[in-house]
Design a protein around this motif. Structure first.
Motif, PDB file in Angstrom:
ATOM      1  N   GLY C 288       1.351  -1.002  -0.304  1.00 19.55           N
ATOM      2  CA  GLY C 288       0.164   0.022  -0.005  1.00 19.55           C
ATOM      3  C   GLY C 288       0.759   0.982   0.199  1.00 19.55           C
ATOM      4  O   GLY C 288       1.808   1.176  -0.377  1.00 19.55           O
ATOM      5  N   CYS C 289       0.111   2.596   0.937  1.00 20.31           N
ATOM      6  CA  CYS C 289       1.098   3.587   0.601  1.00 20.31           C
ATOM      7  C   CYS C 289       2.421   3.348   1.350  1.00 20.31           C
ATOM      8  O   CYS C 289       2.404   2.858   2.208  1.00 20.31           O
ATOM      9  N   SER C 290       3.621   3.605   0.948  1.00 19.26           N
ATOM     10  CA  SER C 290       4.708   3.236   1.830  1.00 19.26           C
ATOM     11  C   SER C 290       5.093   4.024   2.105  1.00 19.26           C
ATOM     12  O   SER C 290       5.887   3.790   3.306  1.00 19.26           O
ATOM     13  N   ASP C 301      -7.151   1.952   5.058  1.00 17.26           N
ATOM     14  CA  ASP C 301      -7.278   2.119   3.812  1.00 17.26           C
ATOM     15  C   ASP C 301      -5.838   2.397   3.466  1.00 17.26           C
ATOM     16  O   ASP C 301      -5.762   1.611   2.255  1.00 17.26           O
ATOM     17  N   CYS C 302      -4.918   2.532   4.115  1.00 16.95           N
ATOM     18  CA  CYS C 302      -3.810   2.238   3.507  1.00 16.95           C
ATOM     19  C   CYS C 302      -2.743   1.867   3.037  1.00 16.95           C
ATOM     20  O   CYS C 302      -1.801   1.726   2.599  1.00 16.95           O
ATOM     21  N   GLY C 303      -3.648   0.261   3.422  1.00 14.09           N
ATOM     22  CA  GLY C 303      -2.758  -1.002   2.652  1.00 14.09           C
ATOM     23  C   GLY C 303      -3.271  -0.715   1.688  1.00 14.09           C
ATOM     24  O   GLY C 303      -2.814  -1.937   0.959  1.00 14.09           O
ATOM     25  N   ARG C 315      -3.148  21.643  -7.528  1.00 17.55           N
ATOM     26  CA  ARG C 315      -1.910  20.829  -6.412  1.00 17.55           C
ATOM     27  C   ARG C 315      -3.072  19.083  -6.550  1.00 17.55           C
ATOM     28  O   ARG C 315      -3.936  18.821  -6.824  1.00 17.55           O
ATOM     29  N   GLN C 316      -1.791  18.754  -6.363  1.00 15.14           N
ATOM     30  CA  GLN C 316      -2.111  17.059  -6.879  1.00 15.14           C
ATOM     31  C   GLN C 316      -1.096  16.228  -5.517  1.00 15.14           C
ATOM     32  O   GLN C 316      -0.547  17.510  -4.817  1.00 15.14           O
ATOM     33  N   LEU C 317      -2.206  15.142  -4.741  1.00 15.36           N
ATOM     34  CA  LEU C 317      -2.075  15.132  -3.366  1.00 15.36           C
ATOM     35  C   LEU C 317      -2.106  12.998  -3.711  1.00 15.36           C
ATOM     36  O   LEU C 317      -2.771  12.575  -4.660  1.00 15.36           O
ATOM     37  N   ARG C 318      -1.370  12.887  -2.792  1.00 16.96           N
ATOM     38  CA  ARG C 318      -1.854  10.533  -3.120  1.00 16.96           C
ATOM     39  C   ARG C 318      -1.201  10.195  -1.658  1.00 16.96           C
ATOM     40  O   ARG C 318      -0.558   9.580  -0.628  1.00 16.96           O
ATOM     41  N   CYS C 319      -2.693  10.894  -0.570  1.00 13.89           N
ATOM     42  CA  CYS C 319      -2.740  10.219   0.002  1.00 13.89           C
ATOM     43  C   CYS C 319      -4.694   9.936   0.820  1.00 13.89           C
ATOM     44  O   CYS C 319      -5.596  10.796   0.327  1.00 13.89           O
ATOM     45  N   HIS C 320      -4.722   9.058   1.880  1.00 17.53           N
ATOM     46  CA  HIS C 320      -5.803   8.714   2.170  1.00 17.53           C
ATOM     47  C   HIS C 320      -6.827   9.679   2.916  1.00 17.53           C
ATOM     48  O   HIS C 320      -7.212   9.862   3.214  1.00 17.53           O
TER      49      HIS C 320
END
Ligand SMILES: Nc1ncnc2c1ncn2[C@@H]1O[C@H](COP(=O)(O)OP(=O)(O)OP(=O)(O)O)[C@@H](O)[C@H]1O
Ligand SMILES: [Mg+2]
Lengths: 313, 316, 333
Positions: C288-290, C301-303, C315-320
């Motif tokens: 999942g999220c490293s 969720d971060c799995g 803006r861009q974001l990669r996060c739950h």
């Protein structure tokens, strides 16, 4: 780069990775599988086995006894390959100038060449290891004096040193071995000193010192085993070198006497007949010599690649 | 300073080593000579004096350039050797050139493509070059090119021309055809060595950041290899080759014997057979000098090639 | 996004993997960004996050066992991933140049500085040696090297690390490229020189429209120099957008952590916030999220790897579990 190097935590993590990766196999297994990756080296290794067997079993394998003056007849001299000798034995590779069957002479010659090469290699290794370890462990003045001697000796070509020695000592197996040992020991001493100096600073030696173990024990039980890999590599290469050098010296008329011809001596004997086209006396012993040396070098070369920690990964 | 010490120590080792060799009188005096003639002979050669005195005489003469007279030729040993020296030097230089001209390109090529078949063959070939005993290869060359094919003369040296005061043979066809086989023979070992050095150097340099940076500048691959890589690997190759030049001269003893090349190596082997001590001693002393001299020259070349060394010299 | 219409460089979903014995290292794993004419993009992230590899990918200089697996690198619309070797050589040094990270290693130790500079000019245009030398001298002066004439004849080892870095910068500037990838170029320099270099670079960008990718650890440099910022973590961009909005209001916990670990005058005496744990090895990335294992906001969720979500103002974001605007630390005083 710099950042990784300066950060001990990251370094530690890198090391862990490697250990985990290597942990999958035992060191010996890993070594064997690495070694066998090069088919040529494996082939070389089997050739060496065969050659060693032939040399050891010489008296039982050879068709005739080339040293027995009673059976060697001058009437048989320079027979072409395939001709029959007086005794009725067929000389498959011909006979030499003294009427010796080439096959037999080569088998015995191989025995001498290998014996002298390996014998001198082992003695030189023992001497070199003792001096090298001592030098590395003692450090300071002793170390610098030893290494000066080693450097000066190594700056002169082996062939000249051996030549001068044999001029002084005369011919014979023992004298040839002495000359070859003198030529070789310095390589071993230098190699083992270099490795030992690196190993000495490692933690396990420091902890051995802290445990109060004796110097000898540390040197031979702890340092030595860890210097083995480079010794094996240098050893194989040096033995090949010694065999070649002995042949060369014998060719020059020094080294082994006429009565116990090594491969080099046989080639030398045949040289005078080369111009008249009697090639076999020089060619076949040369091929035997060549196969021996090449096989050893192939194995040595591979060993160096496999055992060299810098190239691993 | 250190080189001077080496020369003195070596002179002693050489002299005492050779002092022990057999009895030259036995060989030189005819069998029917009576005791008086023998004594005369021993006296005239100075062999009756104690070892250290003999050594003292040897040294005091040696510094004046007199290394004694040959027992056999009755001429100054030094002159005899110097007379043969150009032939040996010519052989060694041609061999060195062969090793460089073929060795560096092959080694660089093998280093650039370490996984390719060509590269692997080159490396296996270089193992062969290391393994083949020089004298046997020489014999095989004679057998093949002189006896069977008849392309090249088997032995000896060709016509000699005096060029710049030196007797040189390579520049005539006759001379060249004579020197080709022995020179290749002598070069074989060094060729393998150059190949290996060049390959190892190339592999190391190719991974350096400055090669990547050179690529980032948009240089042609040819310039990167011919300038950036080559200049870096030349340093170890030149150093080693320079140092090995002495070895080449020494090893020519073998090649000269095989090809009956009239150089000082052949003279040495002949003299060993005749127990001609002064020549043996003189030869070895000259070799020692040669080695010391070569070390100096290599140091100088090295500092010309590698700018880092020069700076350190200035600092110290 | 707030970029100009036709960006100088546009990287789309770039993946550069290293196929090592121990497994595949996904050094760059789906990175997208673009830089417009005269703009500066800051690329920040911890050591090993793939910044340098991203730079090398743009110049086509990824070495074995690495390879660009997929994605596009559009330089003025031309895809460099599929460009021929010859074309790449033409572009390198002339249109796109790079300043390497380690100043001690980038110059060839056995060649003089003038050789190394002149060859960089002559590789791309027919110009006499004297003219090339003239230009090399001028540029050396620009980056603050005193008595450049003399210095040209020197060897790299006669220079300090900072001076070598300036030479490397000068070489990158020689042909007035459209795009410069600068990999931590000022880390080895002292503050005054750093300021001078930054000034020169900014001038170049505004005058000639050179686009700049500035790779760094130093958030304060990015704050003062860059227009946009990409924050990388373990081969992926976790957050990007304009410098002001990202630094004033980080939404990704990692960005937040990075900003809080910068020392600042306002918080003297207060212990620096640290991001717990270490950067993961690329060969053993967590599922999942490293950033999950180090993240204070981690949830179930971060799995699975979070997708990129678009926020306002490009803006861009990669996060739950993004942070909300209120918890933002202040970087600039
Ligand atoms: N030649 C290679 N072989 C295998 N892996 C590599 C290689 N080069 C880089 N990598 C991997 O790629 C990852 C990213 O490396 P990169 O140099 O881009 O990091 P970085 O962000 O520039 O770090 P730093 O700030 O320390 O310069 C690293 O984890 C590294 O392990
Ligand atoms: Mg980097």
């Amino acid at each position: 780069m710099t950042i990784i190097e300066n950060n001990p935590e990251l370094m530690a993590e890198d090391r862990n990775d490697e250990e985990n990766y290597e942990g999958a196999q035992t060191p010996l297994r890993r070594f064997l599988s690495d070694f066998c990756e090069a088919r040529l080296a494996v082939f070389g290794f089997f050739i060496i086995l065969v050659i060693a067997l032939v040399a050891i079993m010489a008296p039982f394998i050879a068709p005739t006894d080339p040293y027995n003056l009673a059976t060697v007849s001058i009437l048989d001299s320079r027979l072409e390959p395939g001709e029959a000798m007086m005794s009725g034995t067929i000389a498959y590779l011909g006979t030499d100038g003294a009427g010796r069957d080439m096959v037999s002479a080569m088998i015995y010659g191989l025995r001498i060449s290998l014996g002298v090469g390996i014998g001198s290699g082992i003695i030189a290794m023992l001497i070199g290891i003792s001096f090298g370890l001592l030098s590395a462990y003692a450090g300071g003045k002793i170390d610098s004096v030893f290494m000066r001697i080693v450097d000066i000796q190594l700056s002169f070509p082996a062939i000249l040193v051996a030549l001068v020695l044999l001029v002084t000592l005369g011919k014979g197996v023992d004298k040839t071995i002495i000359a070859l040992v003198v030529v070789q020991w310095a390589y071993y001493a230098r190699t083992i000193r270099g490795t030992a100096l690196v190993e000495r600073r490692r933690e396990y030696i420091e902890s051995a010192v802290c445990l109060g173990l004796s110097k000898n024990r540390i040197m031979f039980r702890h340092l030595l085993p860890n210097c083995l890999a480079p010794m094996i590599v240098v050893g194989t290469m040096q033995i090949a070198h010694a065999i070649s050098l002995e042949a060369t010296l014998s060719f020059l008329g020094l080294g082994m006497p006429q009565t116990e011809p090594s491969l080099g001596r046989l080639i030398s004997n045949g040289f005078e007949y080369i111009l008249s086209g009697k090639y076999w006396i020089s060619v076949y012993p040369g091929i035997a010599l060549l196969i021996t040396i090449v096989s050893i070098n192939l194995v040595g070369d591979r060993l160096r690649d496999v055992l060299n920690p810098r190239l691993q990964k | 300073m250190q080189s001077a010490l080496v020369v003195v120590i070596m002179s002693f080792i050489v002299f005492s080593g050779v002092f022990l060799v057999g009895d030259p009188v036995e060989i030189l005096v005819s069998d029917d000579a009576d005791q008086e003639e023998r004594e005369m002979m021993i006296k005239s050669m100075g062999l009756d004096k104690p070892f250290l005195v003999q050594y003292g005489i040897f040294i005091s003469k040696a510094v004046r350039g007199d290394l004694g007279d040959s027992f056999v030729f009755q001429e100054p040993a030094l002159l005899l050797i110097l007379d043969r020296m150009p032939a040996t030097m010519e052989l060694a230089v041609v061999a060195l050139l062969i090793a460089i001209i073929f060795g560096i390109p092959l080694g660089v090529w093998a280093g650039l493509k370490p996984e390719s078949l060509a590269s692997k063959s080159i490396m296996t070939g270089s193992i062969l070059g290391f393994s083949l005993p020089t004298f046997w290869v020489g014999i095989m060359m004679i057998l093949l090119f002189a006896v069977l094919l008849g392309w090249l003369p088997s032995t000896g040296r060709g016509d000699v021309q005096i060029i710049l005061g030196m007797p040189i043979s390579v520049f005539s066809w006759d001379g060249f055809s004579h020197v080709l086989m022995p020179a290749v023979n002598l070069a074989l070992f060094k060729l393998s060595m150059v190949i290996r050095l060049a390959r190892a150097g190339t592999r190391e340099v190719m991974h350096q950041d400055y090669i990547k940076f050179a690529r980032a500048k948009g240089l042609k691959e040819s310039r990167i290899i011919l300038v950036h890589v080559l200049k870096n690997i030349l340093i170890p190759v030149v150093t080693v080759l320079g140092l090995e030049f002495g070895g080449l001269v020494a090893f020519s003893v073998v090649t000269e014997t095989v090809f009956a090349w009239p150089g000082m190596g052949k003279l040495l082997i002949d003299s060993i057979g005749l127990l001609d001590r002064p020549i043996i001693v003189a030869y070895l002393m000259i070799i020692v000098f040669l080695f010391v001299f070569i070390n100096l020259v290599v140091d100088i070349c090295y500092s010309i090639l590698d700018p880092r060394v020069r700076l350190e010299d200035i600092k110290s | 996004m707030s970029f100009s219409d036709s960006p100088t460089l546009e990287v789309k979903d770039l993946k550069t993997y290293f196929f090592t014995k121990g497994g595949i290292a996904r050094a760059v794993d789906g990175v997208s960004f673009s830089v417009g004419r005269g703009k500066v993009l800051g690329l920040v992230g911890e050591s090993g996050s793939g910044k340098t590899v991203t730079g090398f990918s743009i110049l086509g200089l990824v070495d074995e066992p690495g390879r660009i697996v997929s994605g596009e690198i559009l330089y003025r619309g031309e895809n460099l991933v599929s460009a021929s070797m010859g074309r790449m050589r033409e572009l390198r040094g002339l249109n796109i140049s790079m300043i390497f990270q380690d100043p001690m290693m980038t110059l060839n130790p056995v060649l003089r500085i003038d050789t190394q500079m002149i060859e960089a000019i002559q590789a791309h245009e027919k110009i006499s040696k004297d003219d090339a030398r003239q230009r090399a001298r001028d540029v050396l002066g620009q980056v603050g090297i005193a008595s450049p004439d003399e210095r040209l004849r020197a060897y790299p080892h006669q220079f300090s690390g900072g001076m070598r870095q300036r030479v490397a910068i000068a070489i990158a500037l020689l042909n007035k490229p459209d795009l410069i990838v600068a990999d931590e170029p000022t880390t080895a320099l002292d503050v005054t020189i750093q300021g001078q270099i930054l000034y020169e670079v900014q001038k170049l960008c505004s005058q000639t429209g050179t686009a700049l990718i500035w790779i760094t650890h130093d958030l304060s440099v990015v704050a003062g120099l860059a227009d946009d910022i990409c924050v990388m973590y373990a081969g992926r961009i976790v957050e990007q957008g304009s410098v002001n909005s990202v630094l004033d209001n980080p939404r990704h916990p990692y960005t937040h952590g990075l900003i809080s670990s910068v020392p600042s005058r306002n918080r003297r005496g207060v212990p620096l916030a640290q991001i717990p744990g270490m950067a993961p090895s690329l060969l053993k990335l967590p599922k999942g999220c490293s950033f999950g294992p180090r993240c204070p906001q981690v949830t179930a969720d971060c799995g699975i790897i979070p997708n990129i979500s678009m926020l306002d103002k490009g803006r861009q974001l990669r996060c739950h579990n993004p942070l909300d605007a209120l918890v933002s630390p202040k970087l600039k005083d």
